[in-house]
Design an enzyme around this catalytic site. Structure first.
Site, short mmCIF file in Angstrom:
data_model
loop_
_atom_site.label_atom_id
_atom_site.label_comp_id
_atom_site.label_asym_id
_atom_site.label_seq_id
_atom_site.Cartn_x
_atom_site.Cartn_y
_atom_site.Cartn_z
N ILE A 40 5.24 -3.70 -7.64
CA ILE A 40 4.39 -2.56 -7.97
C ILE A 40 4.91 -1.35 -7.19
O ILE A 40 4.82 -1.32 -5.97
CB ILE A 40 2.92 -2.82 -7.62
CG1 ILE A 40 2.41 -4.06 -8.34
CG2 ILE A 40 2.06 -1.60 -7.95
CD1 ILE A 40 1.03 -4.52 -7.89
N ARG A 41 5.49 -0.38 -7.91
CA ARG A 41 6.11 0.79 -7.27
C ARG A 41 6.93 0.33 -6.06
O ARG A 41 6.83 0.88 -4.96
CB ARG A 41 5.03 1.80 -6.84
CG ARG A 41 4.36 2.49 -7.99
CD ARG A 41 3.33 3.52 -7.57
NE ARG A 41 3.87 4.48 -6.63
CZ ARG A 41 3.25 4.88 -5.51
NH1 ARG A 41 2.07 4.40 -5.20
NH2 ARG A 41 3.80 5.75 -4.72
N GLY A 90 0.86 -1.18 0.00
CA GLY A 90 0.00 0.00 0.00
C GLY A 90 0.90 1.22 0.00
O GLY A 90 1.90 1.26 -0.70
N GLU A 91 0.58 2.17 0.83
CA GLU A 91 1.37 3.40 0.94
C GLU A 91 1.91 3.49 2.36
O GLU A 91 1.15 3.71 3.30
CB GLU A 91 0.50 4.61 0.58
CG GLU A 91 1.16 5.95 0.77
CD GLU A 91 2.56 6.05 0.21
OE1 GLU A 91 3.47 6.40 0.99
OE2 GLU A 91 2.76 5.76 -0.99
N SER A 92 3.22 3.32 2.52
CA SER A 92 3.82 3.25 3.86
C SER A 92 3.61 4.52 4.67
O SER A 92 3.38 4.46 5.88
CB SER A 92 5.31 2.92 3.75
OG SER A 92 6.00 3.94 3.02
N HIS A 125 4.94 -8.57 -4.02
CA HIS A 125 3.59 -8.91 -3.53
C HIS A 125 3.28 -10.39 -3.75
O HIS A 125 2.63 -10.75 -4.73
CB HIS A 125 2.54 -8.07 -4.28
CG HIS A 125 2.57 -6.62 -3.94
ND1 HIS A 125 1.80 -6.08 -2.94
CD2 HIS A 125 3.27 -5.60 -4.47
CE1 HIS A 125 2.01 -4.79 -2.86
NE2 HIS A 125 2.91 -4.46 -3.78
N ARG A 147 12.62 3.68 -1.27
CA ARG A 147 11.20 3.67 -1.68
C ARG A 147 11.09 3.87 -3.18
O ARG A 147 11.91 4.54 -3.80
CB ARG A 147 10.44 4.81 -0.99
CG ARG A 147 10.35 4.65 0.50
CD ARG A 147 9.59 5.79 1.13
NE ARG A 147 8.20 5.65 0.73
CZ ARG A 147 7.37 6.66 0.54
NH1 ARG A 147 7.77 7.89 0.71
NH2 ARG A 147 6.13 6.45 0.18
N CYS A 186 6.11 -5.10 0.49
CA CYS A 186 6.18 -3.79 -0.15
C CYS A 186 6.16 -2.67 0.89
O CYS A 186 7.16 -2.42 1.55
CB CYS A 186 5.08 -3.66 -1.21
SG CYS A 186 5.42 -2.37 -2.43
N GLU A 227 1.11 -12.11 -2.38
CA GLU A 227 -0.34 -12.31 -2.28
C GLU A 227 -1.05 -12.14 -3.62
O GLU A 227 -2.22 -12.52 -3.75
CB GLU A 227 -0.95 -11.36 -1.23
CG GLU A 227 -1.06 -9.91 -1.64
CD GLU A 227 0.23 -9.09 -1.56
OE1 GLU A 227 0.16 -7.86 -1.79
OE2 GLU A 227 1.30 -9.66 -1.29
#
Length: 189
Positions: free
Chosen positions: A133-134, A47-49, A169, A106, A79, A171
């Site tokens: 992903i990013r 997600g977004e840390s 990821h 990051r 991630c 998952e």
């Protein structure tokens, strides 16, 4: 055995689906009172840390989870979760939990367009699919950090004591071996 999945933001539902496929009970951590439900391990999803770190503090969950990790609670981080565990983040003042002695970069592979999939060796598991992903990567590790996976010479998987952290990821792929390895760690703690 019950695994708690941090469900504030990001790819938490996908982790829950893998756990269910493996027959592992899971709960969602959405607010401080959820921390009162007994659980044996925790997943910190992608997600977004920065957002996750902020919400953990605003919701009064940060200190409890950090203490649980420091006291041996098994953790699987992917991630953004890897960034939450890092003791240092390049170009950033301070860190979040800081429970793994490592420095991470990051968005190391660029923006969303830099996302990619590959297959690479994961120590003790074999070749696994990896979806980035990013994604970040681990720029440097400290004492006691075991490197589990590299892609193009960059560290993308580590283990430190009770914590496994990956830049990708797992998952999002059908291969469940990383979650199986984590479930075994939780069972054996």
């Amino acid at each position: 055995m019950t695994v708690a999945v941090l469900a504030l933001q990001g790819a938490f539902a996908e982790h829950e689906n893998v756990l269910k496929r493996l027959g592992v009970d899971c709960i969602e951590l959405r607010q401080a009172k959820d921390l009162e439900t007994p659980y044996d391990g925790i997943i910190l999803p992608g997600g977004e840390s920065t957002v996750q770190g902020k919400l953990l503090k605003e919701l009064g969950m940060f200190d409890t989870i950090k203490e649980q990790i420091e006291n041996g609670m098994p953790v699987l981080a992917t991630c953004a979760g890897l960034i939450l565990l890092a003791s240092e983040v390049e170009g950033q003042e301070g860190c979040h939990f800081g429970t793994i002695p490592m420095c991470v970069r990051r968005n190391a592979y660029g923006r969303q367009l830099g996302s990619f999939r590959t297959v690479a060796e994961l120590k003790g598991v074999g070749e696994v699919p990896m979806t980035f992903i990013r994604a970040p990567y681990v720029a440097e590790t400290g004492d006691g950090v075991e490197v589990l996976a590299t892609v193009d010479g960059k560290i993308v998987g580590v283990q430190y004591k009770n914590q496994m952290a990956f830049a990708f990821h797992p998952e999002l792929d059908n291969d469940t071996r990383i979650h199986e390895k984590f479930a075994a760690m939780v069972r054996d703690k």
